[in-house]
Design a protein around this motif. Structure first.
Motif, PDB file in Angstrom:
ATOM      1  N   ILE A  31      47.079  97.872  34.401  1.00 56.04           N
ATOM      2  CA  ILE A  31      46.641  99.233  34.078  1.00 56.04           C
ATOM      3  C   ILE A  31      45.111  99.664  34.514  1.00 56.04           C
ATOM      4  N   LEU A  32      44.399  98.647  33.795  1.00 56.37           N
ATOM      5  CA  LEU A  32      42.839  98.954  34.148  1.00 56.37           C
ATOM      6  C   LEU A  32      42.577  98.785  35.904  1.00 56.37           C
ATOM      7  N   CYS A  33      43.388  97.963  36.395  1.00 55.60           N
ATOM      8  CA  CYS A  33      42.999  97.963  37.730  1.00 55.60           C
ATOM      9  C   CYS A  33      43.284  99.234  38.389  1.00 55.60           C
TER      10      CYS A  33
ATOM     11  N   GLY B 257      31.238  99.717  35.802  1.00 53.03           N
ATOM     12  CA  GLY B 257      30.572  98.435  35.084  1.00 53.03           C
ATOM     13  C   GLY B 257      31.345  98.076  33.974  1.00 53.03           C
ATOM     14  N   MET B 258      31.731  98.811  32.949  1.00 52.37           N
ATOM     15  CA  MET B 258      32.433  98.618  32.187  1.00 52.37           C
ATOM     16  C   MET B 258      33.848  98.261  32.095  1.00 52.37           C
ATOM     17  N   LEU B 259      34.471  98.974  33.046  1.00 51.50           N
ATOM     18  CA  LEU B 259      35.781  98.859  33.324  1.00 51.50           C
ATOM     19  C   LEU B 259      35.926  97.607  34.176  1.00 51.50           C
ATOM     20  N   LYS B 260      35.011  97.196  34.979  1.00 53.10           N
ATOM     21  CA  LYS B 260      35.243  95.702  35.466  1.00 53.10           C
ATOM     22  C   LYS B 260      35.054  94.570  34.284  1.00 53.10           C
TER      23      LYS B 260
ATOM     24  N   CYS C  52      42.549  84.553  40.321  1.00 53.13           N
ATOM     25  CA  CYS C  52      42.009  84.999  41.759  1.00 53.13           C
ATOM     26  C   CYS C  52      41.439  86.375  41.488  1.00 53.13           C
ATOM     27  N   ASP C  53      42.318  87.413  40.833  1.00 51.93           N
ATOM     28  CA  ASP C  53      41.732  88.853  40.480  1.00 51.93           C
ATOM     29  C   ASP C  53      40.450  88.593  39.762  1.00 51.93           C
ATOM     30  N   LEU C  54      40.146  87.784  38.568  1.00 52.26           N
ATOM     31  CA  LEU C  54      39.166  87.500  37.834  1.00 52.26           C
ATOM     32  C   LEU C  54      37.824  87.196  38.698  1.00 52.26           C
ATOM     33  N   VAL C  55      38.154  86.414  39.543  1.00 48.23           N
ATOM     34  CA  VAL C  55      36.944  85.802  40.686  1.00 48.23           C
ATOM     35  C   VAL C  55      36.700  86.881  41.579  1.00 48.23           C
ATOM     36  N   MET C  56      37.670  87.674  42.057  1.00 49.05           N
ATOM     37  CA  MET C  56      37.107  88.974  42.869  1.00 49.05           C
ATOM     38  C   MET C  56      36.453  89.918  42.021  1.00 49.05           C
ATOM     39  N   ILE C  57      37.005  90.159  40.815  1.00 49.58           N
ATOM     40  CA  ILE C  57      36.482  91.213  40.235  1.00 49.58           C
ATOM     41  C   ILE C  57      34.937  90.697  39.652  1.00 49.58           C
ATOM     42  N   LEU C  58      34.725  89.601  39.405  1.00 48.38           N
ATOM     43  CA  LEU C  58      33.419  89.212  39.111  1.00 48.38           C
ATOM     44  C   LEU C  58      32.561  89.034  40.213  1.00 48.38           C
TER      45      LEU C  58
END
Length: 176
Positions: A153-155, A47-50, A84-90
């Motif tokens: 890197i986080l992904c 959760g914190m990584l996301k 797009c990445d932000l929306v999908m991670i959310l």
């Protein structure tokens, strides 16, 4: 490693009817089905990584958006990929918090999340490389590319940890 027979002790006699289990109050990290939200996911590593991924993607997007662009196609691609990445991670974050994956069992959620991270990380890496090469030392564009690399890197860390957990879970469950 022994694969012999195991004795399971239940504590219930076969002569008398079983007593109902004692009622306990579930904590937020236990993840009972009665709760609407999984409070333990907020504090978990995943959760914190996301959250860290979403923050770095948002900072990268804002940095590039508020800077003078030198190459429209490079930075519009970077902005599209980060959003797009932000929306999908959310989406996956909300899915974990509200336990949607328990209700929609027709989708392999670990596979869907893994494929999202795989494709999104590759596109984010390409976008960050292009953004860094076209930045021409403009501070906002360099900061946007840097946060793009940080999010990449986080992904990768998130993708590696989810794959590692999936492999360990599958391989050990076969023998127990």
């Amino acid at each position: 490693m022994s694969h012999g027979a195991r004795v399971i002790r239940t504590g219930v006699s076969s002569a008398a009817p079983a007593a109902p289990p004692p009622v306990t109050v579930a904590s937020s990290s236990a993840g009972s089905d009665a709760e609407l939200m999984d409070g333990g996911y907020f504090r978990s590593c995943a959760g914190m990584l996301k959250v860290a991924q979403m923050i770095s993607l948002l900072i990268g997007f804002i940095s590039v958006n508020n800077s003078p662009w030198t190459d429209y196609s490079a930075y519009s691609f970077f902005q599209i990929v980060t959003m797009c990445d932000l929306v999908m991670i959310l989406f996956f974050y909300i899915m974990h918090i509200f336990r949607v994956y328990r209700k929609l069992t027709c989708v392999s959620w670990p596979l869907a999340e893994f494929l999202h991270y795989l494709i999104g990380t590759i596109l984010l890496l390409i976008g960050s490389i292009v953004a860094a090469s076209k930045s021409y030392n403009i501070t906002g564009l360099v900061a946007g590319a840097t946060f793009g690399f940080l999010a990449t890197i986080l992904c990768v860390i998130s993708m590696w940890s989810s794959y590692k957990v999936s492999c360990i879970t599958q391989s050990t469950s076969k023998y127990h």
